[in-house]
Design an enzyme around this catalytic site. Structure first.
Site, short mmCIF file in Angstrom:
data_model
loop_
_atom_site.label_atom_id
_atom_site.label_comp_id
_atom_site.label_asym_id
_atom_site.label_seq_id
_atom_site.Cartn_x
_atom_site.Cartn_y
_atom_site.Cartn_z
N CYS A 126 -12.80 29.38 -12.42
CA CYS A 126 -12.94 28.24 -13.34
C CYS A 126 -13.83 27.19 -12.65
CB CYS A 126 -11.55 27.70 -13.65
SG CYS A 126 -11.59 26.28 -14.75
N LYS A 153 1.99 -16.46 -9.35
CA LYS A 153 2.92 -15.34 -9.19
C LYS A 153 2.09 -14.13 -8.78
CE LYS A 153 6.68 -12.93 -11.58
NZ LYS A 153 6.40 -11.66 -10.99
N CYS A 160 -8.06 26.79 -21.48
CA CYS A 160 -8.87 25.95 -20.61
C CYS A 160 -10.21 25.65 -21.28
CB CYS A 160 -9.10 26.66 -19.28
SG CYS A 160 -10.21 25.74 -18.21
N TYR A 178 5.88 -17.20 0.38
CA TYR A 178 6.24 -18.28 -0.56
C TYR A 178 7.69 -18.75 -0.43
CZ TYR A 178 7.45 -13.99 -3.07
OH TYR A 178 7.92 -12.76 -3.41
N LYS A 228 5.01 -15.47 -17.35
CA LYS A 228 4.08 -14.34 -17.19
C LYS A 228 2.93 -14.47 -18.19
CE LYS A 228 6.30 -10.43 -16.02
NZ LYS A 228 6.14 -9.34 -15.11
N CYS A 279 -4.68 25.27 -15.72
CA CYS A 279 -5.48 26.47 -15.93
C CYS A 279 -5.23 27.34 -14.69
CB CYS A 279 -6.97 26.12 -16.02
SG CYS A 279 -8.00 27.60 -15.83
N ASP A 286 1.08 -10.42 -7.75
CA ASP A 286 1.57 -9.16 -8.31
C ASP A 286 1.51 -8.05 -7.27
OD1 ASP A 286 2.59 -7.51 -10.17
OD2 ASP A 286 0.71 -7.22 -11.28
N CYS A 346 -13.07 27.47 -19.01
CA CYS A 346 -13.23 28.91 -18.79
C CYS A 346 -12.46 29.74 -19.81
CB CYS A 346 -12.82 29.30 -17.37
SG CYS A 346 -11.06 29.17 -17.09
N GLU A 368 3.31 -22.44 -8.60
CA GLU A 368 2.59 -21.51 -7.72
C GLU A 368 2.11 -20.32 -8.51
OE1 GLU A 368 5.43 -20.19 -4.84
OE2 GLU A 368 5.83 -22.23 -4.15
S1 IVH Z 1 9.88 -16.95 -5.50
C1 IVH Z 1 14.63 -15.99 -5.94
N1 IVH Z 1 7.29 -17.18 -5.65
O1 IVH Z 1 8.05 -12.33 -8.34
C2 IVH Z 1 13.32 -15.36 -6.06
N2 IVH Z 1 8.27 -15.08 -6.20
O2 IVH Z 1 10.24 -11.89 -10.48
C3 IVH Z 1 12.30 -16.14 -5.31
N3 IVH Z 1 6.63 -13.34 -6.77
O3 IVH Z 1 10.65 -10.80 -6.57
C4 IVH Z 1 10.95 -15.62 -5.56
N4 IVH Z 1 4.83 -14.57 -6.50
O4 IVH Z 1 8.31 -10.55 -5.66
C5 IVH Z 1 8.35 -16.36 -5.81
N5 IVH Z 1 4.99 -17.53 -5.69
C6 IVH Z 1 6.05 -16.71 -5.85
C7 IVH Z 1 5.91 -15.37 -6.24
C8 IVH Z 1 7.04 -14.57 -6.42
C9 IVH Z 1 5.30 -13.38 -6.80
C10 IVH Z 1 7.44 -12.15 -7.11
C11 IVH Z 1 8.54 -11.85 -6.13
C12 IVH Z 1 9.80 -11.84 -6.91
C13 IVH Z 1 9.31 -11.70 -8.32
C14 IVH Z 1 10.27 -12.40 -9.24
#
Ligand code: IVH
Length: 713
Positions: free
Chosen positions: A430, A113, A406, A224, A311, A424, A115, A409, A111
């Site tokens: 200013c 991740k 500054c 998720y 990551k 300042c 942010d 001024c 999946e």
């Molecule tokens: S599963 C047991 N799925 O990433 C933890 N986390 O570093 C289960 N996150 O705290 C998390 N996308 O905030 C999961 N598809 C995804 C995610 C995801 C982002 C974040 C989440 C978690 C952090 C883990």
């Protein structure tokens, strides 16, 4: 159909239209029709307050009442994921899983991740009852009121879609790029600090104490994980499809892989494809798909053994630091800006980066001419993260020193105790400070004077027409030989004519310039539309309510929420001006810093005179008499404790907010009263008695809302 039936059917229909619009991106009615149904519902709900429901689609609008977040334990701890930037670690993970499963075959669900920040949502009988942040993993902040404003999170699930009576879903709250960029543009215009990335923006927003702010910032959410006793199911992937069918937003971009090669192909694809997604992602999450296999693998103390996050490496470039310049903002804060040789970074050319403050410059030990590393790890604003010291040489210049004066001024800069920034102190003359203060004054949340952008303000200040924002109310037009001149009312038509056409005879004397701005009239109407619009907007701003006038003053640390709180409590500028620091601090939400800043503001003759001029020009300097309905509890801080029979505790909290009161979690001297139900906690009872805080029972409270009588009346 009775009103009750109509309300229930409108709510069901609007929940479904919301889902089609926000979750499926496939609306089946027009926006106008949607608004019409929403208005009809709001109208009927206003006629029937007894049918109040915190999950009604009308309640997504948020409320401007501040909430103190309550900490609530998670039913299942919110763990984090092991993470890596290294593909070899993924092979090792794959091997560990295979070994842990005794070499049985297994699938991995890959999946994106997302942010943002993780959220836990609890549903009972298809209704959202609670939303918690991760907190420390054991307990999180109750942010239900804020989460209710996020359109893609269902408040009520689709009827008959087969959801279990009680379950928890977890996911990520995000700020889409589009909302993030719009927000930062707005903040830049108001000279508020920018959010470095959508994650910070989402997290700052979700923790906002004003759910209307949350609503206005357009957060989004992807889910998720599904949790609940006895509903674990057999496959994570299938659980996600179930979630989708109940009305949740689940990413389409997930894939069940049965080999390591397929996993790497998924990663390779999204490493670049993710840049065209509407939301920020920082990696890929790998989860063993089978729930029984997940259970076999179990958890370490911190994270599941069946999942790992990969990551994406941060985009980084090396370039040369040419110079450091210093920018002065509205508050006088001076920001150092690195000027670099242009370099390509994650699709854009970067040549400037904020260095934030003197401490950061010192910790980087920056020299002019240094080769510096610039990163944009999901951050939209590039950061200098380090110096390549090995490339320092003869061509490297001196160590970067923070400015002492500054740049605008020439006033010596000051640094207040405990603060990282330099300022300042010349806020009277200013130029960027004057311009910035006027920009803040006219901004939307303050006086909302449209048509005065940064450039216009610079022109009007530069010409001397505006010396500060109060001059706006002295503007008038004078026809002048085919032009329309905008002048202050202390300028006569004759003086203007002389200044324009006979400068030598002008009473202003040699070289002194009379302040005016010329507009060219429309040949047909003889008027200038933009000038008329500006004067009309200025005139209309005299009716802007007092709390926004207070905000418009630009007192340091007095933002929207503090201005509202102060206005509601003190009800007039005069009362605020006269309040002692202790009296100011006695107001819930007003700390020592704000109190001190207000005291210093009114103690400065120039600022006090500015406020007096605004009052003379007829701006709103006090709150109107309290309106009866909807603000029965205005200015009151209320603690809700115990259990109740007419409404749930959460419903009482929402009712308090709806009637202008403020929920606070613990009893203090500032508490107005405790709404006490059955089985109120003994420690709360003892504290209320000790501090002499009155208790009010459920019946008396409902009576109060109905009659509009405050306890002391
Ligand atoms: S599963 C047991 N799925 O990433 C933890 N986390 O570093 C289960 N996150 O705290 C998390 N996308 O905030 C999961 N598809 C995804 C995610 C995801 C982002 C974040 C989440 C978690 C952090 C883990």
């Amino acid at each position: 159909m009775t009103d009750t039936e109509r309300i229930l059917s409108l709510r069901a229909a609007l929940h479904e239209h919301n889902r089609r619009y926000y979750v499926e991106n496939a609306p089946t009615i027009s926006d106008i029709e949607f608004d019409r149904l929403m208005h009809e519902l709001a109208h009927l709900e206003a006629l029937h307050p007894e049918l109040y429901d915190a999950n009604s689609p009308t309640q997504r609008v948020g409320s401007d009442i501040q909430t103190d977040f309550q900490q609530v334990p998670h039913k299942y701890p919110m763990l984090s994921l092991g993470n890596t930037y290294n593909r070899d670690d993924l092979s090792s993970f794959y091997e560990r899983v295979s070994q842990g499963l005794g070499r049985q075959p297994f699938d991995v669900c890959c999946e994106l991740k997302f942010d943002g920040l993780s959220i836990s949502l609890i549903y009972e009988d298809g209704c959202l009852v609670r939303a918690l942040t991760r907190g420390d993993g054991e307990k999180g902040d109750d942010v239900t009121a804020n989460v209710r404003t996020i359109s893609s999170i269902p408040l009520q699930l689709r009827p008959d879609s087969g959801y279990p009576p009680s379950f928890e879903v977890r996911g990520e709250v995000l700020m889409p790029w589009e909302s993030f960029e719009a927000l930062n543009l707005q903040r830049a215009a108001a000279e508020e600090p920018l959010f470095a990335n959508p994650r910070n923006a989402a997290s700052g927003t979700l923790k906002s104490k004003d759910s209307r702010v949350v609503r206005s910032r357009h957060l989004d959410a992807y889910l998720y994980a599904l949790l609940g006793d006895g509903i674990e199911g057999s496959s994570h992937y299938e659980n996600m499809q179930k979630l989708r069918s109940w009305g949740f937003r689940v990413s389409d971009d997930m894939c069940r892989c049965s080999t390591l090669q397929e996993i790497f192909a998924f990663i390779d694809h999204w490493d670049t494809a993710r840049h065209s997604l509407p939301v920020a992602t920082d990696g890929i999450v790998l989860k063993v798909d089978s729930i029984p296999q997940q259970q076999t693998l179990g958890f370490t103390a911190k994270s599941p053994r069946w999942a790992i996050a990969y990551k994406f490496p941060a985009a980084r470039a090396l370039t040369r630091l040419k110079d450091v310049t210093f920018q002065v903002g509205r508050t006088g804060a001076v920001t150092p800006v690195a000027q670099m040789e242009p370099v390509q970074l994650a699709g854009t050319v970067v040549q400037r980066a904020s260095l934030h403050n003197a401490d950061i410059i010192r910790s980087l030990n920056l020299h002019i001419g240094d080769y510096v590393y610039v990163e944009k790890a999901g951050e939209i604003i590039p950061q200098i993260v380090g110096v390549e010291v090995s490339r320092r040489g003869e061509n490297t210049g001196a160590a970067v020193c923070f400015a002492t004066h500054c740049p605008e001024c020439g006033t010596p800069l000051v640094r207040y105790e405990g603060e990282a920034a330099h300022y300042c102190p010349n806020d009277v003359s200013c130029p960027p400070q004057i311009k910035g203060k006027i920009e803040h004054f006219v901004s939307r949340d303050a006086m909302n004077i449209m048509g005065l952008g940064t450039e216009k303000i610079a022109e009007y200040v530069g010409s001397g027409l505006l010396r500060d924002a109060s001059d706006l109310y002295a503007l008038r037009t004078v026809p002048c030989d085919g032009y329309i001149a905008l002048v202050r009312d202390d300028v006569t038509a004759e003086a203007l004519h002389d200044a324009l056409f006979c400068p030598l005879f002008s009473a202003e004397g040699d070289g002194a310039r009379l302040p005016y701005v010329l507009f060219t009239p429309d040949s047909r109407t003889g008027r200038s539309l933009s000038c008329d619009n500006l004067l009309r907007a200025i005139e209309a701003s005299r009716q802007v309510p007092f709390d926004r006038v207070l905000l418009a003053l630009g007192i340091r640390f007095v933002g929207k929420v503090a201005a509202k709180t102060l206005a509601q409590h003190f009800r007039s500028m005069e009362a605020i001006r006269r309040a002692s620091a202790e009296e100011l601090q006695a107001v819930e939400g007003i700390g020592a810093t704000i109190a001190q800043s207000i005291r210093s503001y009114f103690a400065r003759p120039a600022d006090a005179a500015f406020v007096a001029r605004l009052a003379d020009y007829g701006l709103q300097m006090s709150m109107p008499e309290r309106e009866r309905r909807g603000s029965e509890l205005a200015g009151l801080s209320i603690v809700v404790s115990g259990t109740f029979s007419h409404h749930s505790r959460d419903e009482y909290k929402t009712l308090i907010e709806a009637h202008g009161g403020r929920n606070v979690s613990s009893i203090s001297k500032q508490t107005s009263f405790v709404l006490a139900g059955e089985r109120m906690g003994p420690s709360k009872l003892e504290k209320a008695q000790r501090l002499g805080i009155p208790l009010m029972d459920e019946a008396a409270f409902l009576n109060l809302l109905e009659q509009g009588k405050t306890p002391d009346e």
